[in-house]
Design an enzyme around this catalytic site. Sequence first.
Site, PDB file in Angstrom:
ATOM      1  N   ASN A 101      35.478 -12.264  16.962  1.00  0.00           N
ATOM      2  CA  ASN A 101      34.838 -13.380  17.652  1.00  0.00           C
ATOM      3  C   ASN A 101      33.365 -13.020  17.809  1.00  0.00           C
ATOM      4  OD1 ASN A 101      37.307 -14.770  18.014  1.00  0.00           O
ATOM      5  ND2 ASN A 101      37.775 -13.533  19.813  1.00  0.00           N
ATOM      6  N   SER A 129      34.025 -12.176  24.543  1.00  0.00           N
ATOM      7  CA  SER A 129      33.845 -11.930  25.977  1.00  0.00           C
ATOM      8  C   SER A 129      33.343 -10.515  26.255  1.00  0.00           C
ATOM      9  CB  SER A 129      35.159 -12.180  26.733  1.00  0.00           C
ATOM     10  OG  SER A 129      36.161 -11.300  26.276  1.00  0.00           O
ATOM     11  N   HIS A 151      33.953  -5.804  18.076  1.00  0.00           N
ATOM     12  CA  HIS A 151      35.332  -5.340  17.944  1.00  0.00           C
ATOM     13  C   HIS A 151      36.094  -6.296  17.047  1.00  0.00           C
ATOM     14  CE1 HIS A 151      34.952  -7.931  21.489  1.00  0.00           C
ATOM     15  NE2 HIS A 151      36.155  -8.400  21.178  1.00  0.00           N
ATOM     16  N   HIS A 161      39.940  -7.685  16.338  1.00  0.00           N
ATOM     17  CA  HIS A 161      41.318  -7.779  16.819  1.00  0.00           C
ATOM     18  C   HIS A 161      42.247  -7.642  15.606  1.00  0.00           C
ATOM     19  CE1 HIS A 161      40.307  -9.838  20.781  1.00  0.00           C
ATOM     20  NE2 HIS A 161      39.219 -10.110  20.098  1.00  0.00           N
TER      21      HIS A 161
HETATM   22  P1  AMP Z   1      36.853 -10.978  22.816  1.00  0.00           P
HETATM   23  O1  AMP Z   1      37.237 -12.132  23.718  1.00  0.00           O
HETATM   24  O2  AMP Z   1      36.958 -11.280  21.347  1.00  0.00           O
HETATM   25  O3  AMP Z   1      35.498 -10.420  23.194  1.00  0.00           O
HETATM   26  O4  AMP Z   1      37.919  -9.848  23.065  1.00  0.00           O
HETATM   27  C1  AMP Z   1      37.859  -8.975  24.149  1.00  0.00           C
HETATM   28  C2  AMP Z   1      39.238  -8.403  24.316  1.00  0.00           C
HETATM   29  O5  AMP Z   1      39.139  -7.241  25.124  1.00  0.00           O
HETATM   30  C3  AMP Z   1      40.234  -9.335  25.013  1.00  0.00           C
HETATM   31  O6  AMP Z   1      41.325  -9.586  24.126  1.00  0.00           O
HETATM   32  C4  AMP Z   1      40.648  -8.566  26.257  1.00  0.00           C
HETATM   33  O7  AMP Z   1      42.010  -8.733  26.574  1.00  0.00           O
HETATM   34  C5  AMP Z   1      40.335  -7.125  25.839  1.00  0.00           C
HETATM   35  N1  AMP Z   1      40.088  -6.191  26.932  1.00  0.00           N
HETATM   36  C6  AMP Z   1      39.298  -6.383  28.018  1.00  0.00           C
HETATM   37  N2  AMP Z   1      39.282  -5.274  28.778  1.00  0.00           N
HETATM   38  C7  AMP Z   1      40.058  -4.358  28.151  1.00  0.00           C
HETATM   39  C8  AMP Z   1      40.436  -3.015  28.434  1.00  0.00           C
HETATM   40  N3  AMP Z   1      40.008  -2.367  29.521  1.00  0.00           N
HETATM   41  N4  AMP Z   1      41.256  -2.371  27.558  1.00  0.00           N
HETATM   42  C9  AMP Z   1      41.707  -3.012  26.466  1.00  0.00           C
HETATM   43  N5  AMP Z   1      41.381  -4.278  26.128  1.00  0.00           N
HETATM   44  C10 AMP Z   1      40.570  -4.944  26.962  1.00  0.00           C
END
Ligand code: AMP
Length: 114
Positions: free
Chosen positions: A87, A95, A100, A102
């Site tokens: 994303n 977010s 990163h 997924h």
């Molecule tokens: P995005 O919305 O593409 O930026 O993905 C961010 C991802 O980080 C989301 O799927 C969250 O569930 C994940 N996330 C947030 N905090 C943590 C954490 N402490 N450990 C693992 N995943 C996390």
Amino acid sequence: MSEDCLFCKIVGGQIPADLVYEDERILAFRDISPQAPLHVLIVPRKHVATLNDADEQDRELLGHILLTAKGIAAENGVQGGYRVVNNCGEPAGQSVFHIHFHLLGGRPMGWPPG
Ligand code: AMP
């Protein structure tokens, strides 16, 4: 390293994560809010905020991330079908502003995404 970055803190060991893979360049850990039976985030150790902030120097790193996703999928028995998602930017759903990817697998997935 960016001071207020959640994933930099995971890379630095200040925040715990469920690691599935690490090497000198990248880390892979389970998403805290999994959207599929296998939901792993693959991140570079170095801080790059978004795909738009990556440049020519990151070409090999980005390829390494994708090939590592393939390996993690195979190790987890989902090599027949999985999804790798980045994303890029808030409108796309980003977010956490440390790039990163997924890796999602273990269930059927629809297209297009919502
Ligand atoms: P995005 O919305 O593409 O930026 O993905 C961010 C991802 O980080 C989301 O799927 C969250 O569930 C994940 N996330 C947030 N905090 C943590 C954490 N402490 N450990 C693992 N995943 C996390």
